[in-house]
Design a protein around this motif. Structure first.
Motif, mmCIF file in Angstrom:
data_model
loop_
_atom_site.group_PDB
_atom_site.id
_atom_site.type_symbol
_atom_site.label_atom_id
_atom_site.label_comp_id
_atom_site.label_asym_id
_atom_site.label_seq_id
_atom_site.Cartn_x
_atom_site.Cartn_y
_atom_site.Cartn_z
ATOM 1 N N VAL A 60 69.962 41.547 40.694
ATOM 2 C CA VAL A 60 68.689 42.096 41.171
ATOM 3 C C VAL A 60 67.569 41.657 40.244
ATOM 4 C CG1 VAL A 60 67.411 44.236 41.570
ATOM 5 C CG2 VAL A 60 69.782 44.040 42.322
ATOM 6 N N LEU A 61 67.796 41.717 38.953
ATOM 7 C CA LEU A 61 66.784 41.310 37.984
ATOM 8 C C LEU A 61 66.450 39.837 38.122
ATOM 9 C CD1 LEU A 61 65.026 42.092 35.573
ATOM 10 C CD2 LEU A 61 66.951 41.540 34.100
ATOM 11 N N VAL A 62 67.460 38.992 38.275
ATOM 12 C CA VAL A 62 67.217 37.556 38.439
ATOM 13 C C VAL A 62 66.404 37.295 39.706
ATOM 14 C CG1 VAL A 62 68.367 35.362 38.943
ATOM 15 C CG2 VAL A 62 69.196 36.804 37.091
ATOM 16 N N THR A 63 66.737 37.971 40.788
ATOM 17 C CA THR A 63 66.015 37.783 42.048
ATOM 18 C C THR A 63 64.562 38.212 41.917
ATOM 19 O OG1 THR A 63 68.061 38.156 43.263
ATOM 20 C CG2 THR A 63 66.011 38.386 44.493
ATOM 21 N N LEU A 64 64.329 39.364 41.322
ATOM 22 C CA LEU A 64 62.953 39.842 41.158
ATOM 23 C C LEU A 64 62.141 38.947 40.225
ATOM 24 C CD1 LEU A 64 63.488 43.695 40.940
ATOM 25 C CD2 LEU A 64 62.523 42.393 42.833
ATOM 26 N N MET A 65 62.767 38.476 39.155
ATOM 27 C CA MET A 65 62.045 37.591 38.235
ATOM 28 C C MET A 65 61.721 36.259 38.907
ATOM 29 S SD MET A 65 63.965 38.348 34.635
ATOM 30 C CE MET A 65 63.053 37.122 33.755
ATOM 31 N N THR A 66 62.635 35.729 39.702
ATOM 32 C CA THR A 66 62.377 34.486 40.424
ATOM 33 C C THR A 66 61.235 34.666 41.411
ATOM 34 O OG1 THR A 66 64.691 33.858 40.196
ATOM 35 C CG2 THR A 66 63.411 32.720 41.894
ATOM 36 N N ALA A 67 61.247 35.762 42.151
ATOM 37 C CA ALA A 67 60.163 36.031 43.094
ATOM 38 C C ALA A 67 58.835 36.177 42.365
ATOM 39 C CB ALA A 67 60.467 37.295 43.896
ATOM 40 N N GLY A 68 58.837 36.819 41.217
ATOM 41 C CA GLY A 68 57.611 36.962 40.425
ATOM 42 C C GLY A 68 57.097 35.622 39.920
ATOM 43 N N LEU A 69 57.997 34.768 39.444
ATOM 44 C CA LEU A 69 57.576 33.448 38.968
ATOM 45 C C LEU A 69 57.008 32.597 40.100
ATOM 46 C CD1 LEU A 69 60.430 32.541 36.484
ATOM 47 C CD2 LEU A 69 58.033 32.887 35.941
ATOM 48 N N VAL A 70 57.654 32.626 41.251
ATOM 49 C CA VAL A 70 57.156 31.855 42.399
ATOM 50 C C VAL A 70 55.785 32.363 42.817
ATOM 51 C CG1 VAL A 70 57.564 31.390 44.857
ATOM 52 C CG2 VAL A 70 59.423 31.160 43.218
ATOM 53 N N THR A 71 55.604 33.670 42.845
ATOM 54 C CA THR A 71 54.312 34.244 43.216
ATOM 55 C C THR A 71 53.234 33.849 42.213
ATOM 56 O OG1 THR A 71 55.432 36.116 44.243
ATOM 57 C CG2 THR A 71 53.111 36.406 43.713
ATOM 58 N N ALA A 72 53.538 33.912 40.928
ATOM 59 C CA ALA A 72 52.552 33.540 39.903
ATOM 60 C C ALA A 72 52.192 32.058 39.996
ATOM 61 C CB ALA A 72 53.100 33.868 38.517
ATOM 62 N N LEU A 73 53.205 31.206 40.160
ATOM 63 C CA LEU A 73 52.927 29.769 40.287
ATOM 64 C C LEU A 73 52.128 29.470 41.554
ATOM 65 C CD1 LEU A 73 56.281 28.221 39.067
ATOM 66 C CD2 LEU A 73 54.065 28.133 37.924
ATOM 67 N N TRP A 74 52.458 30.145 42.640
ATOM 68 C CA TRP A 74 51.726 29.943 43.887
ATOM 69 C C TRP A 74 50.267 30.362 43.715
ATOM 70 C CZ3 TRP A 74 53.761 27.977 48.437
ATOM 71 C CH2 TRP A 74 52.898 27.973 49.518
ATOM 72 N N PHE A 75 50.033 31.473 43.042
ATOM 73 C CA PHE A 75 48.667 31.964 42.820
ATOM 74 C C PHE A 75 47.856 30.952 42.012
ATOM 75 C CE2 PHE A 75 45.574 34.452 40.332
ATOM 76 C CZ PHE A 75 44.866 35.015 41.369
ATOM 77 N N VAL A 76 48.475 30.350 41.006
ATOM 78 C CA VAL A 76 47.776 29.389 40.148
ATOM 79 C C VAL A 76 47.591 28.054 40.866
ATOM 80 C CG1 VAL A 76 48.014 28.043 38.016
ATOM 81 C CG2 VAL A 76 48.563 30.478 38.015
ATOM 82 N N ALA A 77 48.595 27.599 41.600
ATOM 83 C CA ALA A 77 48.562 26.262 42.195
ATOM 84 C C ALA A 77 47.987 26.229 43.607
ATOM 85 C CB ALA A 77 49.975 25.682 42.209
ATOM 86 N N GLU A 78 47.685 27.359 44.200
ATOM 87 C CA GLU A 78 47.235 27.398 45.600
ATOM 88 C C GLU A 78 45.977 26.580 45.862
ATOM 89 O OE1 GLU A 78 45.202 28.623 49.106
ATOM 90 O OE2 GLU A 78 44.586 29.431 47.163
ATOM 91 N N PRO A 79 44.936 26.638 45.026
ATOM 92 C CA PRO A 79 43.761 25.814 45.306
ATOM 93 C C PRO A 79 44.065 24.310 45.280
ATOM 94 C CG PRO A 79 43.228 27.517 43.703
ATOM 95 C CD PRO A 79 44.700 27.543 43.901
ATOM 96 N N ALA A 80 44.865 23.880 44.328
ATOM 97 C CA ALA A 80 45.207 22.458 44.249
ATOM 98 C C ALA A 80 46.071 22.037 45.432
ATOM 99 C CB ALA A 80 45.932 22.163 42.938
ATOM 100 N N LEU A 81 47.025 22.859 45.809
ATOM 101 C CA LEU A 81 47.878 22.534 46.945
ATOM 102 C C LEU A 81 47.080 22.510 48.249
ATOM 103 C CD1 LEU A 81 51.053 24.650 46.083
ATOM 104 C CD2 LEU A 81 50.798 22.165 45.948
ATOM 105 N N SER A 82 46.139 23.417 48.394
ATOM 106 C CA SER A 82 45.289 23.409 49.594
ATOM 107 C C SER A 82 44.451 22.147 49.652
ATOM 108 C CB SER A 82 44.371 24.639 49.609
ATOM 109 O OG SER A 82 45.127 25.807 49.737
ATOM 110 N N GLY A 83 43.918 21.736 48.514
ATOM 111 C CA GLY A 83 43.122 20.511 48.475
ATOM 112 C C GLY A 83 43.949 19.290 48.832
ATOM 113 N N VAL A 84 45.150 19.192 48.300
ATOM 114 C CA VAL A 84 46.027 18.065 48.616
ATOM 115 C C VAL A 84 46.359 18.052 50.108
ATOM 116 C CG1 VAL A 84 48.368 17.156 48.270
ATOM 117 C CG2 VAL A 84 47.012 17.898 46.309
ATOM 118 N N PHE A 85 46.652 19.211 50.667
ATOM 119 C CA PHE A 85 46.985 19.296 52.085
ATOM 120 C C PHE A 85 45.786 18.893 52.955
ATOM 121 C CE2 PHE A 85 47.188 21.748 56.064
ATOM 122 C CZ PHE A 85 48.359 21.236 56.584
ATOM 123 N N GLU A 86 44.611 19.406 52.639
ATOM 124 C CA GLU A 86 43.418 19.072 53.432
ATOM 125 C C GLU A 86 43.083 17.588 53.337
ATOM 126 O OE1 GLU A 86 40.383 21.773 52.168
ATOM 127 O OE2 GLU A 86 41.495 23.513 52.908
#
Length: 68
Positions: free
Chosen positions: A34-60
């Protein structure tokens, strides 16, 4: 069911349950999973939050370069 038979039945059931849920080192740790799953979800969410503007720009840019 007679009380003596019921007591024997409960003892057998308890023996089976204890035998199946004994101290098996191969069993694993559910709270650890459970801890590993929650930590993985937290890391993915944090990385997505930081990288979202760059990923949106690349996609557009990629979509705007596609010719119809």
């Amino acid at each position: 069911m007679k009380p003596q038979r019921r007591a024997v039945w409960w003892r057998r059931l308890r023996t089976i349950v204890v035998a199946r849920t004994g101290d098996d080192p191969e069993r694993g740790d559910v709270p650890g999973w459970v801890l590993v799953t929650l930590m993985t979800a937290g890391l993915v969410t944090a990385l997505w939050f930081v990288a979202e503007p760059a990923l949106s720009g690349v996609f557009e840019d990629a979509i705007s370069n596609v010719t119809p």
